[in-house]
Design a protein around this motif. Structure first.
Motif, PDB file in Angstrom:
ATOM      1  N   VAL A  25       0.997  -1.055  -0.033  1.00 53.09           N
ATOM      2  CA  VAL A  25       0.281  -0.326  -0.047  1.00 53.09           C
ATOM      3  C   VAL A  25       0.877   1.638  -0.039  1.00 53.09           C
ATOM      4  N   ASP A  26      -0.284   2.358  -0.124  1.00 54.68           N
ATOM      5  CA  ASP A  26       0.975   3.624  -0.505  1.00 54.68           C
ATOM      6  C   ASP A  26       0.916   4.823   0.938  1.00 54.68           C
ATOM      7  N   ARG A  33      -0.709  -2.690  -5.526  1.00 54.19           N
ATOM      8  CA  ARG A  33      -0.293  -3.453  -6.711  1.00 54.19           C
ATOM      9  C   ARG A  33      -0.947  -4.289  -6.056  1.00 54.19           C
ATOM     10  N   LEU A  34      -1.618  -5.452  -5.944  1.00 55.53           N
ATOM     11  CA  LEU A  34      -2.552  -7.114  -5.675  1.00 55.53           C
ATOM     12  C   LEU A  34      -0.868  -7.541  -6.078  1.00 55.53           C
ATOM     13  N   PRO A  35      -0.840  -8.794  -5.170  1.00 53.07           N
ATOM     14  CA  PRO A  35       0.233  -9.282  -5.647  1.00 53.07           C
ATOM     15  C   PRO A  35      -0.540 -11.176  -6.255  1.00 53.07           C
ATOM     16  N   SER A  36      -0.297 -11.384  -7.320  1.00 49.63           N
ATOM     17  CA  SER A  36      -0.743 -11.898  -8.531  1.00 49.63           C
ATOM     18  C   SER A  36      -1.576 -12.937  -7.697  1.00 49.63           C
ATOM     19  N   SER A  37      -0.473 -13.766  -6.441  1.00 48.41           N
ATOM     20  CA  SER A  37      -0.871 -14.634  -5.883  1.00 48.41           C
ATOM     21  C   SER A  37      -2.685 -14.613  -5.178  1.00 48.41           C
ATOM     22  N   LEU A  38      -2.876 -13.432  -5.391  1.00 53.04           N
ATOM     23  CA  LEU A  38      -4.196 -13.354  -4.172  1.00 53.04           C
ATOM     24  C   LEU A  38      -4.819 -12.998  -5.539  1.00 53.04           C
ATOM     25  N   LYS A  39      -4.772 -13.125  -6.783  1.00 57.65           N
ATOM     26  CA  LYS A  39      -6.234 -12.038  -7.772  1.00 57.65           C
ATOM     27  C   LYS A  39      -6.872 -13.845  -7.658  1.00 57.65           C
ATOM     28  N   SER A  56     -11.231  -0.356  -0.341  1.00 53.20           N
ATOM     29  CA  SER A  56     -12.150  -0.045  -1.633  1.00 53.20           C
ATOM     30  C   SER A  56     -11.058  -0.535  -2.335  1.00 53.20           C
ATOM     31  N   SER A  57      -9.728  -1.004  -2.128  1.00 53.19           N
ATOM     32  CA  SER A  57      -8.698  -2.350  -3.083  1.00 53.19           C
ATOM     33  C   SER A  57      -9.351  -3.496  -3.048  1.00 53.19           C
ATOM     34  N   LEU A  58      -9.677  -3.794  -2.199  1.00 54.56           N
ATOM     35  CA  LEU A  58     -10.503  -5.370  -2.314  1.00 54.56           C
ATOM     36  C   LEU A  58     -11.602  -4.959  -3.347  1.00 54.56           C
ATOM     37  N   PRO A  78     -16.550   1.195   2.015  1.00 48.88           N
ATOM     38  CA  PRO A  78     -17.221   1.825   0.582  1.00 48.88           C
ATOM     39  C   PRO A  78     -17.797   0.929  -1.162  1.00 48.88           C
ATOM     40  N   ASN A  79     -17.846   1.992  -1.777  1.00 48.35           N
ATOM     41  CA  ASN A  79     -18.977   1.435  -2.556  1.00 48.35           C
ATOM     42  C   ASN A  79     -18.411   0.066  -3.753  1.00 48.35           C
ATOM     43  N   ALA A  80     -17.236   0.225  -3.812  1.00 50.19           N
ATOM     44  CA  ALA A  80     -16.666  -0.239  -4.130  1.00 50.19           C
ATOM     45  C   ALA A  80     -16.481  -2.112  -4.062  1.00 50.19           C
ATOM     46  N   ILE A  81     -16.265  -2.199  -2.667  1.00 46.90           N
ATOM     47  CA  ILE A  81     -17.110  -3.445  -2.500  1.00 46.90           C
ATOM     48  C   ILE A  81     -18.378  -3.987  -3.264  1.00 46.90           C
ATOM     49  N   THR A  82     -19.126  -3.275  -3.428  1.00 47.25           N
ATOM     50  CA  THR A  82     -19.773  -4.145  -4.349  1.00 47.25           C
ATOM     51  C   THR A  82     -20.425  -4.746  -5.994  1.00 47.25           C
ATOM     52  N   ARG A  83     -18.512  -3.595  -5.868  1.00 45.62           N
ATOM     53  CA  ARG A  83     -18.048  -5.031  -7.443  1.00 45.62           C
ATOM     54  C   ARG A  83     -17.688  -6.416  -6.898  1.00 45.62           C
ATOM     55  N   LEU A  84     -18.024  -7.291  -5.924  1.00 47.05           N
ATOM     56  CA  LEU A  84     -17.708  -8.067  -5.652  1.00 47.05           C
ATOM     57  C   LEU A  84     -18.573  -9.108  -6.020  1.00 47.05           C
ATOM     58  N   LYS A  85     -19.023  -9.348  -7.293  1.00 45.76           N
ATOM     59  CA  LYS A  85     -20.191 -10.101  -7.786  1.00 45.76           C
ATOM     60  C   LYS A  85     -20.362 -10.727  -7.287  1.00 45.76           C
ATOM     61  N   HIS A  86     -19.239 -12.253  -6.803  1.00 42.22           N
ATOM     62  CA  HIS A  86     -19.477 -13.544  -6.563  1.00 42.22           C
ATOM     63  C   HIS A  86     -19.496 -13.777  -4.576  1.00 42.22           C
ATOM     64  N   LEU A  87     -19.210 -12.614  -4.526  1.00 46.88           N
ATOM     65  CA  LEU A  87     -19.719 -12.528  -2.167  1.00 46.88           C
ATOM     66  C   LEU A  87     -20.910 -12.678  -2.178  1.00 46.88           C
ATOM     67  N   GLN A  88     -20.598 -13.930  -1.177  1.00 48.22           N
ATOM     68  CA  GLN A  88     -21.667 -15.201  -1.028  1.00 48.22           C
ATOM     69  C   GLN A  88     -21.757 -14.496   0.827  1.00 48.22           C
ATOM     70  N   THR A  89     -20.889 -14.044   1.403  1.00 50.78           N
ATOM     71  CA  THR A  89     -20.927 -13.623   2.730  1.00 50.78           C
ATOM     72  C   THR A  89     -20.469 -13.045   3.250  1.00 50.78           C
ATOM     73  N   LEU A  90     -21.034 -11.495   3.522  1.00 49.68           N
ATOM     74  CA  LEU A  90     -19.645 -10.886   4.451  1.00 49.68           C
ATOM     75  C   LEU A  90     -20.430 -10.597   5.674  1.00 49.68           C
ATOM     76  N   ARG A  91     -18.995 -10.618   6.821  1.00 46.29           N
ATOM     77  CA  ARG A  91     -19.437 -10.427   7.915  1.00 46.29           C
ATOM     78  C   ARG A  91     -18.673  -9.420   8.623  1.00 46.29           C
ATOM     79  N   LEU A  92     -19.394  -8.643   9.328  1.00 46.98           N
ATOM     80  CA  LEU A  92     -19.612  -7.097  10.172  1.00 46.98           C
ATOM     81  C   LEU A  92     -19.724  -7.345  11.624  1.00 46.98           C
ATOM     82  N   PHE A  93     -18.990  -8.216  12.378  1.00 43.59           N
ATOM     83  CA  PHE A  93     -19.497  -8.465  13.062  1.00 43.59           C
ATOM     84  C   PHE A  93     -18.700  -7.372  14.570  1.00 43.59           C
ATOM     85  N   TRP A  94     -18.801  -6.603  15.673  1.00 48.21           N
ATOM     86  CA  TRP A  94     -17.761  -6.272  16.491  1.00 48.21           C
ATOM     87  C   TRP A  94     -17.498  -4.528  15.394  1.00 48.21           C
TER      88      TRP A  94
END
Length: 516
Positions: A25-26, A33-39, A56-58, A78-94
């Motif tokens: 991160v800057d 730069r997203l490491p290719s191993s994580l794509k 946002s970079s996620l 961030p609204n950018a997270i809504t681009r994760l079209k395949h996301l099935q589970t989002l956890r936001l505890f605490w």
């Protein structure tokens, strides 16, 4: 951390530490730069990953299906997270700083589980959430208000629940004071057959708010017959809805196991809960206007056929327990009731409930000051194993123990009058635990305490005038735990090795003595 994984294809990544993962991160926290191993990542648990711009970079993790951001310190997603079209589970505890969910949540078309709790600053859900028809888990829903600010912030209203018929498990609806009867009809809770646990919460509504609107909302929130638990908090209606007052309540909610109703200060008549065939736990708290429970005397339906636990707290005007208990000889019994807790109820109600409960194992009575004795013929209290008496008359304490020959645990709390332990207690050879707390009227323990041969725990707290322990403490060979807190005389006398009473208790394996 990621350097060791370079060149590898990773599908699952967990970070449970309290440090931010080094994602290239800057300075302003955004991912450069997203490491290719994580794509190809499918599962990511990023607890304590705090930087908003890095979040946002996620969006670059286009294959992500499971994202856990619990314990994050961000204020919004961030609204950018809504681009994760395949996301099935989002956890936001605490996520205690979280104020807003993304406006475009409806774009997460494959989302099945939005796992979120009350440990945040959310006060509304985003408009369009109701379009996520694949949602199965939505434990919390905040009803937004209908002001100009609501339109600006695109706050979701109660009708967002209309098409979420796949919801299962728990649903807590907060801020129902913002709801209107017209939109509540569109929530269609009756169509959500997999919901098991429903909490309806009006907290925040002022006592002077329009009560009829609350009734209209409640009329439209009838759940599906599969519901197992129903909680209602801070409801301001003057009456419960017609579907709850119905003579056929047993058919509407045949699977209901637990009911909790709290701080509903205007209602005067309780629904006919006695009809519910599966009801095991009934807890009523701070229903200060309630006078009786609706019942249908002509009905041949069993009276509380499964009830095991009944807890009534601060119901000072509740005098009847259904119309059938007007005549004592016709009063139905509670054959399976094991746990009865009464706090600030009428004497009449207390006596009635004790007299018709033939299987009691646990009884707690608090702040029923006019109750000083029980009627004769209560031999069924021989099943009683746990007894708690708090802020009641000394006479009641003495009387209750005389009926309790199988007692295993006794708690005496907030007894202000001069008292000593009741003489009859020395014959209760089954007693294992004795608690005495905040009883300034207790000055001595009797010599016969040594006859309590089964006693294993003795806890004495804040009995300021208790001056010493008797010699017979030495006879309590099975006593394993002794706790003494906030008893100034005993604190000095029970000091290890040097206190006058230490030789009397030195044989006890676990001793905890505190000045306060």
């Amino acid at each position: 951390m990621l350097k060791d994984l370079m060149g590898k294809s990773i599908r699952t990544f967990f970070n449970g530490s309290d440090t931010v993962v080094d994602f290239a991160v800057d300075d302003d926290g955004s991912m450069t730069r997203l490491p290719s191993s994580l794509k190809g990542l499918r599962v990511m648990k990023m607890r304590f990953f705090l930087r908003y711009k890095a979040l946002s970079s996620l969006r670059k993790l286009s294959h992500l299906r499971y994202l856990d951001l619990s314990y994050g310190w961000f204020e919004n997603l961030p609204n950018a997270i809504t681009r994760l079209k395949h996301l099935q589970t989002l956890r936001l505890f605490w996520c205690i700083s979280l104020k807003e969910l993304p406006r475009n949540m409806k774009k997460l078309i494959n989302l099945r589980h939005l796992e979120i709790d009350e440990e945040n600053k959310l006060r509304y859900m985003p408009r369009g959430l109701g379009e996520l028809t694949n949602l199965r888990t939505l434990p919390l829903f905040w009803v937004g208000h209908d002001s100009g600010e609501s339109k600006h912030k695109r706050m979701g209203r109660l009708n967002e629940l209309r098409f979420l018929n796949n919801l299962r498990g728990q649903l807590l609806i907060k801020n129902l004071s913002n709801a209107r009867g017209s939109e509540a009809k569109e929530a269609i809770l009756e169509g959500k057959q997999s919901l098991e646990y429903l909490i309806l919460d009006w907290e925040g509504q002022k006592a002077t708010d329009e009560s009829e609107e609350a009734v209209l909302v409640m009329e439209s929130l009838q759940p599906h017959p599969n519901l197992k638990e129903l909680f209602i908090f801070y409801y301001r209606g003057v009456r419960f809805p017609n579907w709850m007052m119905n003579d056929g309540l047993d058919l509407l909610l045949p699977n209901l196991v637990q009911i909790r109703i709290s701080s509903c200060v205007r209602t005067k008549v309780l629904p006919p809960f006695a009809q519910l065939p599966s009801l095991k736990y009934l807890v009523l708290f701070k229903l200060i206007a309630v006078e009786c429970m609706m019942d249908y005397p002509s009905s041949a339906k069993p009276f509380f056929p499964s009830l095991k636990t009944l807890q009534l707290y601060h119901l000072p005007n509740l005098k009847g327990w259904g119309m059938r208990d007007v005549a004592a000889e016709q009063a139905p019994s509670h054959p399976y009731l094991e746990d009865l807790q009464l706090d600030n109820t009428t004497v009449e109600l207390c006596l009635h409930l004790i007299s018709v409960s033939s299987s009691l194992k646990s009884l707690s009575i608090r702040r029923i000051n006019d109750l000083i004795s029980l009627p004769e013929g209560l031999q069924h209290l021989s099943t009683l194993q746990t007894l708690t008496i708090r802020d009641c008359s000394t006479e009641l304490c003495l009387h209750l123990i005389s009926f309790s020959s199988s007692l295993k645990s006794l708690s005496i709390i907030e007894m202000k009058d001069p008292i000593s332990l009741p003489e009859g207690l020395q014959h209760v050879s089954t007693l294992q635990t004795l608690r005495i707390e905040y009883s300034s009227g207790l000055e001595t323990l009797p010599d016969w305490i040594g006859r309590l041969t089964s006693l294993s725990e003795l806890r004495i707290k804040h009995c300021y005038n208790l001056t010493s322990l008797p010699e017979e403490m030495r006879s309590l060979r099975h006593l394993h735990t002794l706790e003494i807190y906030g008893c100034p005389y005993l604190y000095e006398r029970c000091r290890k090795e040097t206190g006058e009473d230490w030789p009397k208790i030195s044989h006890i394996p676990e001793i905890n003595i505190r000045e306060r």
